[in-house]
Design a protein around this motif. Structure first.
Motif, PDB file in Angstrom:
ATOM      1  N   THR A  83       0.987  -1.303   0.069  1.00  0.00           N
ATOM      2  CA  THR A  83       0.110  -0.087  -0.089  1.00  0.00           C
ATOM      3  C   THR A  83       0.763   1.186   0.086  1.00  0.00           C
ATOM      4  O   THR A  83       0.487   2.293  -0.416  1.00  0.00           O
ATOM      5  N   LEU A  84       2.082   1.469   0.604  1.00  0.00           N
ATOM      6  CA  LEU A  84       2.918   2.407   0.667  1.00  0.00           C
ATOM      7  C   LEU A  84       4.067   2.019  -0.577  1.00  0.00           C
ATOM      8  O   LEU A  84       4.749   1.306  -0.373  1.00  0.00           O
ATOM      9  N   VAL A  85       4.043   2.963  -1.666  1.00  0.00           N
ATOM     10  CA  VAL A  85       4.771   2.822  -2.886  1.00  0.00           C
ATOM     11  C   VAL A  85       5.868   3.931  -2.830  1.00  0.00           C
ATOM     12  O   VAL A  85       5.676   5.132  -2.629  1.00  0.00           O
ATOM     13  N   LYS A  86       7.111   3.636  -2.950  1.00  0.00           N
ATOM     14  CA  LYS A  86       8.032   4.404  -2.884  1.00  0.00           C
ATOM     15  C   LYS A  86       8.539   4.791  -4.671  1.00  0.00           C
ATOM     16  O   LYS A  86       8.506   3.907  -5.337  1.00  0.00           O
ATOM     17  N   GLY A  87       8.770   5.875  -4.956  1.00  0.00           N
ATOM     18  CA  GLY A  87       9.220   6.233  -6.185  1.00  0.00           C
ATOM     19  C   GLY A  87      10.268   6.966  -6.524  1.00  0.00           C
ATOM     20  O   GLY A  87      11.150   6.812  -5.519  1.00  0.00           O
ATOM     21  N   ILE A  88      10.512   7.489  -7.459  1.00  0.00           N
ATOM     22  CA  ILE A  88      11.786   8.240  -7.672  1.00  0.00           C
ATOM     23  C   ILE A  88      11.811   9.546  -7.346  1.00  0.00           C
ATOM     24  O   ILE A  88      10.870  10.300  -6.849  1.00  0.00           O
ATOM     25  N   ASN A  89      12.901  10.241  -7.043  1.00  0.00           N
ATOM     26  CA  ASN A  89      13.298  11.652  -6.440  1.00  0.00           C
ATOM     27  C   ASN A  89      12.617  11.732  -5.067  1.00  0.00           C
ATOM     28  O   ASN A  89      12.546  12.824  -4.964  1.00  0.00           O
ATOM     29  N   GLY A  90      12.587  10.646  -4.282  1.00  0.00           N
ATOM     30  CA  GLY A  90      12.057  10.836  -2.937  1.00  0.00           C
ATOM     31  C   GLY A  90      10.560  10.910  -2.777  1.00  0.00           C
ATOM     32  O   GLY A  90       9.923  11.034  -1.516  1.00  0.00           O
ATOM     33  N   PHE A  91       9.857  10.691  -3.906  1.00  0.00           N
ATOM     34  CA  PHE A  91       8.267  10.825  -3.461  1.00  0.00           C
ATOM     35  C   PHE A  91       8.005   9.274  -3.345  1.00  0.00           C
ATOM     36  O   PHE A  91       8.459   8.115  -3.452  1.00  0.00           O
ATOM     37  N   GLU A  92       6.732   9.356  -2.424  1.00  0.00           N
ATOM     38  CA  GLU A  92       5.963   8.052  -2.271  1.00  0.00           C
ATOM     39  C   GLU A  92       4.386   8.458  -2.317  1.00  0.00           C
ATOM     40  O   GLU A  92       4.144   9.768  -2.098  1.00  0.00           O
ATOM     41  N   ALA A  93       3.653   7.324  -2.408  1.00  0.00           N
ATOM     42  CA  ALA A  93       2.226   7.517  -2.177  1.00  0.00           C
ATOM     43  C   ALA A  93       1.769   6.331  -1.508  1.00  0.00           C
ATOM     44  O   ALA A  93       2.244   5.163  -1.350  1.00  0.00           O
ATOM     45  N   GLU A  94       0.564   6.557  -0.576  1.00  0.00           N
ATOM     46  CA  GLU A  94      -0.002   5.484  -0.027  1.00  0.00           C
ATOM     47  C   GLU A  94      -1.354   5.340  -0.752  1.00  0.00           C
ATOM     48  O   GLU A  94      -2.420   6.163  -0.915  1.00  0.00           O
ATOM     49  N   LYS A 142      -4.942   4.094   0.019  1.00  0.00           N
ATOM     50  CA  LYS A 142      -5.870   3.879   0.841  1.00  0.00           C
ATOM     51  C   LYS A 142      -7.418   3.454   0.585  1.00  0.00           C
ATOM     52  O   LYS A 142      -7.953   4.309   0.058  1.00  0.00           O
ATOM     53  N   LYS A 143      -7.687   2.191   0.609  1.00  0.00           N
ATOM     54  CA  LYS A 143      -8.817   1.816  -0.348  1.00  0.00           C
ATOM     55  C   LYS A 143     -10.318   2.553   0.468  1.00  0.00           C
ATOM     56  O   LYS A 143     -10.908   2.682  -0.267  1.00  0.00           O
ATOM     57  N   SER A 144      -9.956   2.523   1.787  1.00  0.00           N
ATOM     58  CA  SER A 144     -11.301   3.052   2.363  1.00  0.00           C
ATOM     59  C   SER A 144     -11.632   4.557   2.356  1.00  0.00           C
ATOM     60  O   SER A 144     -12.570   4.834   2.010  1.00  0.00           O
ATOM     61  N   GLU A 145     -10.546   5.009   1.720  1.00  0.00           N
ATOM     62  CA  GLU A 145     -10.668   6.472   1.393  1.00  0.00           C
ATOM     63  C   GLU A 145     -10.799   6.795  -0.010  1.00  0.00           C
ATOM     64  O   GLU A 145     -10.725   7.887  -0.616  1.00  0.00           O
ATOM     65  N   THR A 146     -10.572   5.687  -0.768  1.00  0.00           N
ATOM     66  CA  THR A 146     -10.574   5.703  -2.524  1.00  0.00           C
ATOM     67  C   THR A 146      -9.480   6.923  -2.479  1.00  0.00           C
ATOM     68  O   THR A 146      -9.397   7.683  -3.506  1.00  0.00           O
ATOM     69  N   SER A 147      -8.196   6.933  -1.940  1.00  0.00           N
ATOM     70  CA  SER A 147      -7.278   7.815  -2.060  1.00  0.00           C
ATOM     71  C   SER A 147      -5.662   7.218  -2.613  1.00  0.00           C
ATOM     72  O   SER A 147      -5.575   6.190  -2.127  1.00  0.00           O
ATOM     73  N   PHE A 148      -5.100   8.062  -3.055  1.00  0.00           N
ATOM     74  CA  PHE A 148      -3.662   7.751  -3.605  1.00  0.00           C
ATOM     75  C   PHE A 148      -2.711   8.967  -3.668  1.00  0.00           C
ATOM     76  O   PHE A 148      -2.284   9.609  -4.743  1.00  0.00           O
ATOM     77  N   HIS A 149      -2.846   9.585  -2.307  1.00  0.00           N
ATOM     78  CA  HIS A 149      -2.042  10.930  -2.135  1.00  0.00           C
ATOM     79  C   HIS A 149      -0.492  10.649  -2.353  1.00  0.00           C
ATOM     80  O   HIS A 149       0.182   9.803  -1.789  1.00  0.00           O
TER      81      HIS A 149
END
Lengths: 114, 115
Positions: free
Chosen positions: B55-66, B68-75
């Motif tokens: 559920t916690l995804v790390k990307g390039i340049n220090g960015f990450e996103a989580e 959250k199915k209950s909130e239908t979010s991917f901030h």
């Protein structure tokens, strides 16, 4: 590295002209896409293709057509350009099969229709 | 139909501050989710993608996103903004594994980083 190239970075055409935008990818990708990008609207899909000679309409196909005669090349055609087609056009490609693979984008063509 | 909503077309932060870019999606099933970045006069580049492995995804340049199915979010977040992070950011969703399914993009968020 995957390379997606577009024939022009900037293009100026006149109303009524036929316009060809070319896109070439060098990674043998099966899927190719054409989007237009406008401020505040994000990217909107015009057409896509998942195989040679195959095409599917996207969300805004009106006024556009496409051609895919070879796997590496996907062309966007404006049969009779209009001023409301002034926009940034982005081409993308993605590998076959698993669709959670990313799309790889070209640098874009900024088209102005006068 | 699938949709993606990015809250805030413009976000401005100070250099060194937390970056938070919001994305909500509509989907009846867990989708595939992506964040792309577009630097001036360039095409889009993938920052990270969610594929249900974590559920916690790390990307390039220090960015990450989580995810959250209950909130239908991917901030999208980054702990400390750098001047080079100034760009436009797009959230995208692919709802299906069917052949020929495609991405739906949000409207984009322009990030400004102030010195």
């Amino acid at each position: 590295d995957v390379k997606v190239t577009q024939s022009s970075r900037y293009l100026v055409k006149r109303t009524g002209e036929k316009v060809f935008l070319e896109c070439v990818q060098d990674m043998d990708h099966e899927n190719m896409f054409w989007y237009r990008q406008d401020p505040g609207l994000g990217l909107r899909l015009i057409y896509f293709s998942y195989d040679v000679k195959m095409k599917e309409k996207g969300d805004i196909p009106e006024g556009y057509s496409v051609s895919r005669e070879k796997k590496e090349r996907f062309s966007l055609i404006l049969e009779s350009a209009s001023t409301n087609q002034t926009s940034m056009y982005l081409c993308a490609s993605s590998p076959p099969g698993i669709t959670n693979n990313e799309q790889f984008f070209g640098p874009g063509t900024r088209l102005t229709v006068l | 139909a699938q949709s993606v909503t990015q809250l805030g077309s413009h976000v401005s932060v100070s250099e060194g501050a937390l970056v938070l870019l919001r994305c909500n999606y509509s989907s009846s099933v867990p989708p595939y989710l992506f964040w792309y970045v577009q630097y001036p006069n360039q095409g889009l580049q993938l920052l990270l993608k969610y594929t249900s492995a974590a559920t916690l995804v790390k990307g390039i340049n220090g960015f990450e996103a989580e995810f959250k199915k209950s909130e239908t979010s991917f901030h999208l977040t980054k702990p400390s903004a750098h001047m080079s992070d100034a760009a436009e950011y797009f959230c995208a969703v692919n709802p299906s594994s069917a052949r020929g399914s495609r991405l739906t993009f949000g409207e984009g968020t322009q990030l400004t980083v102030n010195p």
